[in-house]
Scaffold this motif. Structure first.
Motif, PDB file in Angstrom:
ATOM      1  N   SER A 224     -25.869   4.201   4.137  1.00  0.00           N
ATOM      2  CA  SER A 224     -24.549   3.564   4.126  1.00  0.00           C
ATOM      3  C   SER A 224     -24.562   2.289   3.287  1.00  0.00           C
ATOM      4  O   SER A 224     -23.592   1.992   2.596  1.00  0.00           O
ATOM      5  CB  SER A 224     -24.073   3.275   5.542  1.00  0.00           C
ATOM      6  OG  SER A 224     -24.908   2.339   6.170  1.00  0.00           O
ATOM      7  N   THR A 225     -25.662   1.554   3.319  1.00  0.00           N
ATOM      8  CA  THR A 225     -25.775   0.363   2.485  1.00  0.00           C
ATOM      9  C   THR A 225     -25.798   0.737   1.012  1.00  0.00           C
ATOM     10  O   THR A 225     -25.160   0.069   0.192  1.00  0.00           O
ATOM     11  CB  THR A 225     -27.042  -0.427   2.855  1.00  0.00           C
ATOM     12  OG1 THR A 225     -26.998  -0.744   4.244  1.00  0.00           O
ATOM     13  CG2 THR A 225     -27.148  -1.699   2.052  1.00  0.00           C
TER      14      THR A 225
ATOM     15  N   LEU B  76     -22.891   0.911  -4.078  1.00  0.00           N
ATOM     16  CA  LEU B  76     -22.449   1.708  -5.219  1.00  0.00           C
ATOM     17  C   LEU B  76     -20.937   1.640  -5.419  1.00  0.00           C
ATOM     18  O   LEU B  76     -20.450   1.486  -6.535  1.00  0.00           O
ATOM     19  CB  LEU B  76     -22.878   3.168  -5.037  1.00  0.00           C
ATOM     20  CG  LEU B  76     -22.482   4.144  -6.139  1.00  0.00           C
ATOM     21  CD1 LEU B  76     -23.262   3.836  -7.402  1.00  0.00           C
ATOM     22  CD2 LEU B  76     -22.726   5.558  -5.679  1.00  0.00           C
ATOM     23  N   LEU B  77     -20.183   1.721  -4.328  1.00  0.00           N
ATOM     24  CA  LEU B  77     -18.728   1.819  -4.430  1.00  0.00           C
ATOM     25  C   LEU B  77     -17.995   0.481  -4.361  1.00  0.00           C
ATOM     26  O   LEU B  77     -16.829   0.405  -4.764  1.00  0.00           O
ATOM     27  CB  LEU B  77     -18.192   2.738  -3.326  1.00  0.00           C
ATOM     28  CG  LEU B  77     -18.618   4.196  -3.391  1.00  0.00           C
ATOM     29  CD1 LEU B  77     -18.043   4.963  -2.211  1.00  0.00           C
ATOM     30  CD2 LEU B  77     -18.179   4.825  -4.696  1.00  0.00           C
ATOM     31  N   ASP B  78     -18.620  -0.560  -3.869  1.00  0.00           N
ATOM     32  CA  ASP B  78     -17.924  -1.833  -3.676  1.00  0.00           C
ATOM     33  C   ASP B  78     -17.407  -2.476  -4.967  1.00  0.00           C
ATOM     34  O   ASP B  78     -16.312  -3.023  -4.966  1.00  0.00           O
ATOM     35  CB  ASP B  78     -18.811  -2.804  -2.906  1.00  0.00           C
ATOM     36  CG  ASP B  78     -18.058  -4.037  -2.460  1.00  0.00           C
ATOM     37  OD1 ASP B  78     -16.909  -3.883  -1.985  1.00  0.00           O
ATOM     38  OD2 ASP B  78     -18.601  -5.150  -2.566  1.00  0.00           O
ATOM     39  N   PRO B  79     -18.117  -2.441  -6.087  1.00  0.00           N
ATOM     40  CA  PRO B  79     -17.588  -3.093  -7.293  1.00  0.00           C
ATOM     41  C   PRO B  79     -16.460  -2.316  -7.991  1.00  0.00           C
ATOM     42  O   PRO B  79     -15.734  -2.883  -8.800  1.00  0.00           O
ATOM     43  CB  PRO B  79     -18.792  -3.190  -8.233  1.00  0.00           C
ATOM     44  CG  PRO B  79     -19.949  -2.667  -7.517  1.00  0.00           C
ATOM     45  CD  PRO B  79     -19.505  -2.044  -6.254  1.00  0.00           C
ATOM     46  N   ILE B  80     -16.291  -1.053  -7.684  1.00  0.00           N
ATOM     47  CA  ILE B  80     -15.316  -0.230  -8.399  1.00  0.00           C
ATOM     48  C   ILE B  80     -13.885  -0.731  -8.213  1.00  0.00           C
ATOM     49  O   ILE B  80     -13.156  -0.877  -9.207  1.00  0.00           O
ATOM     50  CB  ILE B  80     -15.481   1.255  -8.010  1.00  0.00           C
ATOM     51  CG1 ILE B  80     -16.842   1.761  -8.497  1.00  0.00           C
ATOM     52  CG2 ILE B  80     -14.357   2.100  -8.592  1.00  0.00           C
ATOM     53  CD1 ILE B  80     -17.187   3.154  -8.024  1.00  0.00           C
TER      54      ILE B  80
ATOM     55  N   ILE C 280     -17.266   1.105   5.658  1.00  0.00           N
ATOM     56  CA  ILE C 280     -18.693   0.837   5.867  1.00  0.00           C
ATOM     57  C   ILE C 280     -18.896  -0.635   6.232  1.00  0.00           C
ATOM     58  O   ILE C 280     -19.652  -0.968   7.150  1.00  0.00           O
ATOM     59  CB  ILE C 280     -19.504   1.225   4.617  1.00  0.00           C
ATOM     60  CG1 ILE C 280     -19.466   2.736   4.414  1.00  0.00           C
ATOM     61  CG2 ILE C 280     -20.942   0.727   4.729  1.00  0.00           C
ATOM     62  CD1 ILE C 280     -20.054   3.197   3.096  1.00  0.00           C
ATOM     63  N   ASN C 281     -18.196  -1.522   5.528  1.00  0.00           N
ATOM     64  CA  ASN C 281     -18.299  -2.950   5.812  1.00  0.00           C
ATOM     65  C   ASN C 281     -17.773  -3.269   7.204  1.00  0.00           C
ATOM     66  O   ASN C 281     -18.336  -4.107   7.912  1.00  0.00           O
ATOM     67  CB  ASN C 281     -17.525  -3.733   4.754  1.00  0.00           C
ATOM     68  CG  ASN C 281     -17.864  -5.199   4.755  1.00  0.00           C
ATOM     69  OD1 ASN C 281     -18.766  -5.655   5.428  1.00  0.00           O
ATOM     70  ND2 ASN C 281     -17.120  -5.955   3.982  1.00  0.00           N
ATOM     71  N   LEU C 282     -16.718  -2.602   7.617  1.00  0.00           N
ATOM     72  CA  LEU C 282     -16.185  -2.774   8.967  1.00  0.00           C
ATOM     73  C   LEU C 282     -17.239  -2.434  10.012  1.00  0.00           C
ATOM     74  O   LEU C 282     -17.458  -3.184  10.967  1.00  0.00           O
ATOM     75  CB  LEU C 282     -14.949  -1.891   9.160  1.00  0.00           C
ATOM     76  CG  LEU C 282     -14.345  -1.840  10.560  1.00  0.00           C
ATOM     77  CD1 LEU C 282     -13.642  -3.154  10.862  1.00  0.00           C
ATOM     78  CD2 LEU C 282     -13.382  -0.681  10.669  1.00  0.00           C
ATOM     79  N   ALA C 283     -17.916  -1.320   9.816  1.00  0.00           N
ATOM     80  CA  ALA C 283     -18.953  -0.910  10.766  1.00  0.00           C
ATOM     81  C   ALA C 283     -20.120  -1.887  10.760  1.00  0.00           C
ATOM     82  O   ALA C 283     -20.632  -2.274  11.829  1.00  0.00           O
ATOM     83  CB  ALA C 283     -19.428   0.499  10.443  1.00  0.00           C
ATOM     84  N   HIS C 284     -20.559  -2.312   9.583  1.00  0.00           N
ATOM     85  CA  HIS C 284     -21.720  -3.197   9.496  1.00  0.00           C
ATOM     86  C   HIS C 284     -21.435  -4.584  10.056  1.00  0.00           C
ATOM     87  O   HIS C 284     -22.304  -5.192  10.683  1.00  0.00           O
ATOM     88  CB  HIS C 284     -22.180  -3.316   8.059  1.00  0.00           C
ATOM     89  CG  HIS C 284     -22.981  -2.144   7.608  1.00  0.00           C
ATOM     90  ND1 HIS C 284     -23.882  -2.216   6.588  1.00  0.00           N
ATOM     91  CD2 HIS C 284     -23.020  -0.858   8.027  1.00  0.00           C
ATOM     92  CE1 HIS C 284     -24.443  -1.030   6.400  1.00  0.00           C
ATOM     93  NE2 HIS C 284     -23.923  -0.197   7.263  1.00  0.00           N
TER      94      HIS C 284
ATOM     95  N   ASN D 168     -11.559  -9.543   1.685  1.00  0.00           N
ATOM     96  CA  ASN D 168     -11.327  -8.209   1.128  1.00  0.00           C
ATOM     97  C   ASN D 168     -10.166  -7.508   1.810  1.00  0.00           C
ATOM     98  O   ASN D 168      -9.383  -6.814   1.151  1.00  0.00           O
ATOM     99  CB  ASN D 168     -12.599  -7.359   1.244  1.00  0.00           C
ATOM    100  CG  ASN D 168     -13.566  -7.631   0.136  1.00  0.00           C
ATOM    101  OD1 ASN D 168     -13.376  -7.171  -0.974  1.00  0.00           O
ATOM    102  ND2 ASN D 168     -14.601  -8.399   0.416  1.00  0.00           N
ATOM    103  N   LEU D 169     -10.036  -7.679   3.101  1.00  0.00           N
ATOM    104  CA  LEU D 169      -8.939  -7.050   3.825  1.00  0.00           C
ATOM    105  C   LEU D 169      -7.587  -7.622   3.385  1.00  0.00           C
ATOM    106  O   LEU D 169      -6.626  -6.870   3.162  1.00  0.00           O
ATOM    107  CB  LEU D 169      -9.129  -7.229   5.330  1.00  0.00           C
ATOM    108  CG  LEU D 169      -8.212  -6.405   6.217  1.00  0.00           C
ATOM    109  CD1 LEU D 169      -8.539  -4.926   6.069  1.00  0.00           C
ATOM    110  CD2 LEU D 169      -8.370  -6.832   7.657  1.00  0.00           C
TER     111      LEU D 169
END
Length: 147
Positions: free
Chosen positions: A13-14, A19-23, A67-71, A91-92
Motif C-alpha cells: 500500500s505504501t 506511485l500514485l500520489d504525485p499524479i 490509502i492515506n486515510l487508512a495509514h 489534501n482533502l
C-alpha cells in the motif's frame, strides 16, 4: 549513514501510494496552466482541456487518499505524525476545491475564468504546502546542523 525509516507491514500500500500520489498534482498544475492560457486566449479548447485535466486529476486522487486515510487514521501499529495529519487535511481540502472547480468548469465559455483560475491556484497551493510540510518532517532539519 543509518536509515531512520520505520519498517512497515504495509509495503504494497505504501508503494502504491508513493506511485500514485504525485499524479494528481501534475494534472492540477496543468489545469492551472490551461486556465491561465484560456484567460488570455479566445480558444475554448483551453477551458475544456482544463476541465478534463481536473476530472482526471480527481480520479487519480481517490486511491492515494484512501490509502492515506487508512495509514493516518485507522492503522494503530504506529502513531501518525502530526505533519502527516496536516498533509491529509490539506489534501482533502484541495480535493474539495478541485471538485468545486470541476463544477465551475461545466459553465459555458468565459464564465469559468475568474473562479476557475482561483480554484485551480488554491488547489495547487494546498497540495504544494502539504508536500513541503511532509518534506520538512522527512528532512528532520538534521541536515542543516553543523556538527
Amino acid at each position: 549513514m543509518p536509515s531512520h525509516a520505520r519498517p512497515s507491514r504495509f509495503r504494497l500500500s505504501t508503494a502504491i501510494f508513493d506511485l500514485l500520489d504525485p499524479i494528481p498534482f501534475g494534472f492540477f498544475v496543468a489545469a492551472l496552466i490551461f486556465d491561465i492560457v484560456y484567460a488570455y486566449s479566445p480558444d475554448v479548447l483551453w477551458g475544456k482541456g482544463a476541465a478534463w485535466l481536473i476530472s482526471i486529476g480527481l480520479l487519480f486522487a481517490i486511491i492515494p487518499r484512501l490509502i492515506n486515510l487508512a495509514h493516518v487514521w485507522f492503522i494503530r501499529s504506529r502513531p501518525a505524525a502530526y505533519v502527516e495529519k496536516i498533509d491529509f487535511w490539506l489534501n482533502l481540502i484541495a480535493i474539495a476545491a478541485a471538485i468545486v472547480n470541476a463544477f465551475v468548469h461545466t459553465r459555458d465559455a468565459y464564465a469559468v475564468i475568474p473562479q476557475g483560475i482561483w480554484l485551480s491556484a488554491f488547489t495547487v497551493v494546498l497540495l504544494s504546502v502539504g508536500k513541503v510540510v511532509l518534506a520538512t518532517q522527512k528532512a528532520g532539519f538534521k541536515e542543516f546542523r553543523h556538527e
